[in-house]
Design an enzyme around this catalytic site. Structure first.
Site, PDB file in Angstrom:
ATOM      1  N   ILE A  20      39.439 -20.883   8.016  1.00 34.12           N
ATOM      2  CA  ILE A  20      38.260 -21.347   9.379  1.00 34.12           C
ATOM      3  C   ILE A  20      38.349 -21.744  10.352  1.00 34.12           C
ATOM      4  O   ILE A  20      37.644 -22.559  11.155  1.00 34.12           O
ATOM      5  CB  ILE A  20      36.732 -20.513   9.170  1.00 34.12           C
ATOM      6  CG1 ILE A  20      35.950 -21.341   8.804  1.00 34.12           C
ATOM      7  CG2 ILE A  20      36.875 -19.345   8.375  1.00 34.12           C
ATOM      8  CD1 ILE A  20      34.288 -21.733   8.379  1.00 34.12           C
ATOM      9  N   GLY A  51      33.657 -24.729   0.739  1.00 38.91           N
ATOM     10  CA  GLY A  51      34.775 -24.414   0.542  1.00 38.91           C
ATOM     11  C   GLY A  51      36.331 -25.293  -0.445  1.00 38.91           C
ATOM     12  O   GLY A  51      36.567 -24.698  -1.340  1.00 38.91           O
ATOM     13  N   LYS A 110      42.484 -36.531   8.489  1.00 41.26           N
ATOM     14  CA  LYS A 110      42.238 -36.243   9.338  1.00 41.26           C
ATOM     15  C   LYS A 110      41.616 -34.894   9.829  1.00 41.26           C
ATOM     16  O   LYS A 110      41.597 -34.698  10.918  1.00 41.26           O
ATOM     17  CB  LYS A 110      43.950 -35.747   9.887  1.00 41.26           C
ATOM     18  CG  LYS A 110      44.908 -35.517  11.346  1.00 41.26           C
ATOM     19  CD  LYS A 110      45.777 -34.937  11.535  1.00 41.26           C
ATOM     20  CE  LYS A 110      47.435 -36.051  11.629  1.00 41.26           C
ATOM     21  NZ  LYS A 110      48.190 -35.719  12.004  1.00 41.26           N
ATOM     22  N   GLU A 156      29.271 -29.478   7.444  1.00 43.23           N
ATOM     23  CA  GLU A 156      28.260 -29.859   8.028  1.00 43.23           C
ATOM     24  C   GLU A 156      27.396 -30.929   8.247  1.00 43.23           C
ATOM     25  O   GLU A 156      26.031 -30.227   8.330  1.00 43.23           O
ATOM     26  CB  GLU A 156      27.673 -28.133   7.023  1.00 43.23           C
ATOM     27  CG  GLU A 156      28.000 -26.969   7.010  1.00 43.23           C
ATOM     28  CD  GLU A 156      27.497 -25.900   6.235  1.00 43.23           C
ATOM     29  OE1 GLU A 156      27.922 -24.698   6.753  1.00 43.23           O
ATOM     30  OE2 GLU A 156      26.397 -26.166   5.186  1.00 43.23           O
TER      31      GLU A 156
END
Ligand code: FES
Ligand code: FES
Lengths: 752, 168
Positions: free
Chosen positions: A477, A520, A641, A713
């Protein structure tokens, strides 16, 4: 089941990182497609024949029922192929009483005359062109019988109930501890309802081939959406192929799916033609999900030396009238600071509001906005540096469960950040530093966000060219999934990065839970590592058994994979040659990860420290962030990165939370007042000054076989609190009602 | 309505519904889906294209108004394997995450650099007498019409700076 201790003890190519692919600042795998506009998002996928276009009609009341719905004008409108309302929509699986994120269940669209929230979809128009569909949708005439909505959360704070299956957690005796504390903080913070505002509105392109459905949609969880859609359509899941290859932002808001998916599937079946449906930006605000508002009561008690003796956060929050979702703003505090007497919990108010759900760092994002400011206030009262106060209350073990931490480098994040930022040079007295019209202040806050590992599968193939293909029903995403999977594959099989292909975002691939909760990379990546190890094993077996291979006869355990070459001692050959001879059609191996049986024996989190410098214009109330630094400890970093981008992105979300972002409910209609990006203010380029994120060296061997954790998060957690603390240092005023907009700040400055 | 628009150097004769926006004509009629729809209301910049060299929000413009115009979309900026320097810089600097705002950011950056080269001032411009200096504040102000919810803002500044050839 595996044990964390096995993960710790067992070497693997990711840990060894011989070729150096792990951690490297590799460009995004799918980046060339994205910068050229050739990555097809859901609405852009080319269907097998020209599509029809759907436009949804949304309810204009928040509670009540539809008494009449007149579609004659819409049906007679040029180009219209079909108009559906609750009166004529095809049958769908029944909606369960309550549903959650992980259990697939039917999500039928246009189900009844009942309206549960403003913006609920009430009709769909399908036409030959988007223009005709839009025009016809405007002609659908809906008559409502509106009830007075229960829509203003702050009028119902005392009606909150214990969220289902939850209890307050109390350690020691909070009331007594707090009453006895010589120094206390007792304040209430408010955080607003927030909208995800992913740049890509939810959209679906669907078509049928016989009884097989193909849907291209924009969701974070592949299998969940596939299974739920199949249950909604009442067909076997194997007849539904769900694709979600490129996703224009999720942030939790695409953790579920919406009517675009269901209605595109139904309408394309009905019309025997591909159908595409997108939400409008306005429909996104009401018709998807949001982060609910909270009211957080924080009480801290401390000794004059700065030891916390009592700590409590009690959160009241809201969800929709049929929902269960709870913004767990108090949870993170259970692991953050030591205090013998502690009380945390939540109360949930069900309201006639749109559906509340997870948004980037649910819980932490809201909760740190109170506690991390309360700590700043306590530090001031005690005359202690706010960073030192936190360090003083650093726990040795998880303060609530008594479990050891898997690893905890919070203090190091703070100390190193303080040094890099120049924290020691700040002026302790608020309102003392000026730069032209700006009053300058600095603030800091701690960051914490939990870490999770979920079950997942993956497959790896090698072809006769030595190219490795990773296949997984995972999503990217914007998080960097494509890229980190390629890095893991290159490192595990010893091939150049250019010889790796990654296929994700397809329900026909081995299942993975998807993107969310910053699980993830660890989840998908650990399954990928296992698949890679199994492919190595399969390749080794073939090599040592192949008399034509220089590796014939082994010993197997000495095999190395490097630069596309497999070798045992000084005997070697190209991987491609071995495969071409033995498996010209390629070779595939599967892998799998499951949480370790003993994973819960440790308290596992990611940590960080934020430092912010702001300027406050005390005449206009304007706040500008001038400088931000985050220092984070989040396990081994797979890609410097992409991880850094995730962290700075999160930090910028923190700026939005502190300064501009929030929605309000119109008491007359139960609608959200900011219905688009003109009213709902996400940070823009000019809002963000100098910003940097540093990642400390860390390996969390208890997290998963790679020792990695999530970063998606962590960056937002605590960032807004650091901004709020900097505002106080700049001008000596605290606003405990987020966002800290100029009107509130000016009022507080004047009141002082 | 018959309308001819030169898109990425190629004249395209179209027969358009007069209600069709330039954005939808590009995306749906011409199937040039690199230009994105984020809001359809001129609030996000995802639909930015260059019309006769000037950046505009293509969602706020009807396609039939562009008869005879030359439109450059992201597809005309560069292709996979032959990236334009600005596209390469976005890739190198990681100036995107989900990528949905990216074509608009890149077209906007090209238009913005042309505006600076033409010495068109912005709200941040303090000296109107000489050539404009593309300071970070100037750059950020000029790129603030392009929202990036992934918040790749600092990397976007770095990428534009890398190709601007202009001193800070
Ligand atoms: S789509 Fe045109 S500005 Fe948002
Ligand atoms: S890259 Fe996702 S919105 Fe900019």
């Amino acid at each position: 089941m595996s044990s964390v201790l096995d993960w710790e003890a067992t070497p693997n190519p990711v840990k060894e990182n011989r070729a150096g692919n792990i951690g490297k600042a590799v460009d995004r795998y799918e980046g060339p497609l994205k910068v050229t506009g050739t990555a097809p998002y859901a609405y852009e996928v080319e269907p097998p024949s020209p599509p029809a276009y759907g436009v949804m009609v949304s309810a204009e009341i928040a509670a009540g029922r539809i008494t009449a719905i007149d579609t004659t004008a819409a049906e007679a409108s040029p180009g219209v192929r079909l108009v559906w309302t609750h009166l004529n929509v095809p049958p769908q699986g029944p909606r369960p009483e309550r549903y959650d994120f992980f259990t697939p269940s039917p999500r039928p669209a246009l189900q009844s005359d009942r309206i549960y929230f403003f913006g609920q979809q009430v009709a769909i128009v399908i036409a030959d062109t988007l223009e005709n569909a839009n025009a016809a949708a405007a002609k659908v005439a809906v008559t409502y019988e509106a009830d007075a909505p229960m829509a203003i959360f702050h009028d119902h704070l005392d009606e909150g109930v214990q969220p289902p299956g939850e209890q307050d957690t109390e350690i020691g005796d909070f009331a007594a501890g707090f009453a006895a504390a010589p120094v206390t903080i007792d304040d209430v913070w408010r955080t607003p309802l927030q909208n995800h505002c992913q740049m890509e509105p939810c959209a679906t392109t669907a078509w049928w081939d016989g009884d097989h459905l193909t849907v291209n949609t924009s969701v974070q969880m592949v299998r969940f959406a596939q299974n739920s859609l199949a249950e909604t359509l009442m067909i076997p899941a194997k007849q539904v192929r769900l694709l979600t290859k490129y996703i224009g932002g999720g942030f939790g808001g695409k953790g579920s799916f919406y009517e675009d998916l269901v209605l595109a599937a139904l309408a394309s079946r009905e019309l025997a033609q591909p159908v595409k449906i997108a939400f409008t930006r306005q429909q996104m605000m009401h018709g998807t999900v949001h982060r609910p508002a909270t009211v957080q009561h924080v009480r801290l008690g401390a000794t004059p030396e700065g030891r916390l003796t009592a700590m409590s956060i009690m959160t009241v929050t809201h969800c929709d009238s049929r929902g269960n979702f709870t913004e767990h703003a108090s949870n993170f505090a259970r692991s953050l600071y030591a205090a013998p007497n502690r009380l945390t919990g939540h109360r949930l108010v069900r309201m006639d509001l749109p559906v509340a759900s997870a948004m980037r760092a649910p819980g932490e994002a809201s909760g740190t906005l109170s506690l991390e400011v309360a700590m700043d206030e306590l530090a001031e009262k005690l005359g202690i540096d706010p960073m030192e106060l936190r360090i003083l209350n650093e726990p040795d073990v998880d303060p609530e469960t008594g479990k050891p931490f898997s690893i905890r480098q919070l203090v190091r994040c703070m100390r190193e950040g303080a040094q890099m930022f120049g924290w020691g040079r700040r002026n302790l007295v608020p309102g003392q530093v000026r730069d032209g019209r700006w009053q300058i202040g600095v603030g800091m806050a701690a960051a914490i966000r939990g870490n999770m590992l979920l079950p997942a599968k993956c497959s790896f193939s090698v072809d006769a060219h030595g190219v490795i293909t990773v296949r997984q029903g995972m999503t990217d995403i914007g998080t960097g999934t494509y890229t980190v999977l390629a890095q893991i594959a290159a490192e595990t099989l010893g091939v150049p990065l250019g010889d790796v292909r990654v296929e994700i975002g397809d329900s026909e691939l081995p299942p993975a839970p998807g993107s969310g909760g910053q699980f993830g990379a660890a989840t998908a990546g650990s399954a990928a590592l296992d698949a890679g190890m199994n492919l190595r094993k399969a390749i080794t077996e073939i090599a040592v058994a192949d008399s034509a291979s220089p590796l014939f006869g082994g010993p197997s355990q000495d095999i190395t994979f490097q630069d596309g070459v497999i070798a045992i001692a000084n005997r070697s050959e190209r991987l491609a040659d071995l495969i071409r001879r033995n498996r010209p059609d390629g070779l595939t191996a599967d892998g799998e990860i499951r949480p370790a049986a003993d994973a819960r024996n440790w308290s596992q989190h990611t940590y960080g420290a934020h430092f912010v410098e702001v300027g406050v214009d005390t005449v206009t109330g304007e706040v500008r962030t001038r400088r931000m630094l985050g220092v984070f400890a989040a396990g081994r970093i797979l890609n410097w990165k992409t991880a850094r981008s995730q962290l700075t992105g999160g930090m910028i979300w923190g700026v939005g939370s502190a300064l501009t972002e929030g929605n309000s409910v119109d008491p007359r209609y139960g609608s959200l007042i900011n219905q688009d990006l003109a009213g709902y203010l996400v940070p823009v380029q000019a809002d963000i000054g100098e910003i940097d994120a540093i990642m400390l060296d860390e390996v969390d061997d208890k997290a998963n076989p790679m020792g990695i954790k999530g970063v998606g998060e962590l960056g937002i957690s605590g960032a807004g609190a650091a901004v709020a603390n900097a505002i106080y240092n700049a001008c000596g005023v605290r606003v405990r009602d987020y966002p800290i907009t100029p009107d509130k700040l000016l009022a507080a400055i004047m009141a002082r | 309505m018959k309308t001819t628009i030169t898109v990425n150097g190629e004249a395209r004769a179209l027969d358009l519904d007069p209600r069709t926006t330039l954005l939808d004509a590009l995306r749906e009629t011409l199937r040039l889906t690199g230009t994105k729809k984020g809001c359809d209301h001129g609030q996000c910049g995802a639909c930015t294209v260059l019309v006769n060299g000037t950046r505009i929000n293509s969602c706020l413009s009807l396609a039939v108004m562009h008869d005879g115009d030359a439109v450059t979309t992201i597809e005309g900026v560069g292709q996979v394997g032959a990236l334009a320097p600005i596209q390469q810089a976005f890739l190198t600097e990681d100036a995107f995450q989900c990528g949905y705002c990216t074509p608009g950011q890149i077209c906007s950056a090209l238009g913005m650099l042309a505006e600076v080269a033409a010495n068109q001032p912005s709200q941040e411009t303090t000296d109107l007498t000489g050539p404009i200096r593309l300071t970070d504040d100037e750059l950020r102000e000029r790129m603030s019409g392009n929202i990036c919810r992934c918040s790749a803002y600092p990397q976007i500044v770095a990428a534009i700076r890398a190709v601007s050839g202009l001193p800070a």
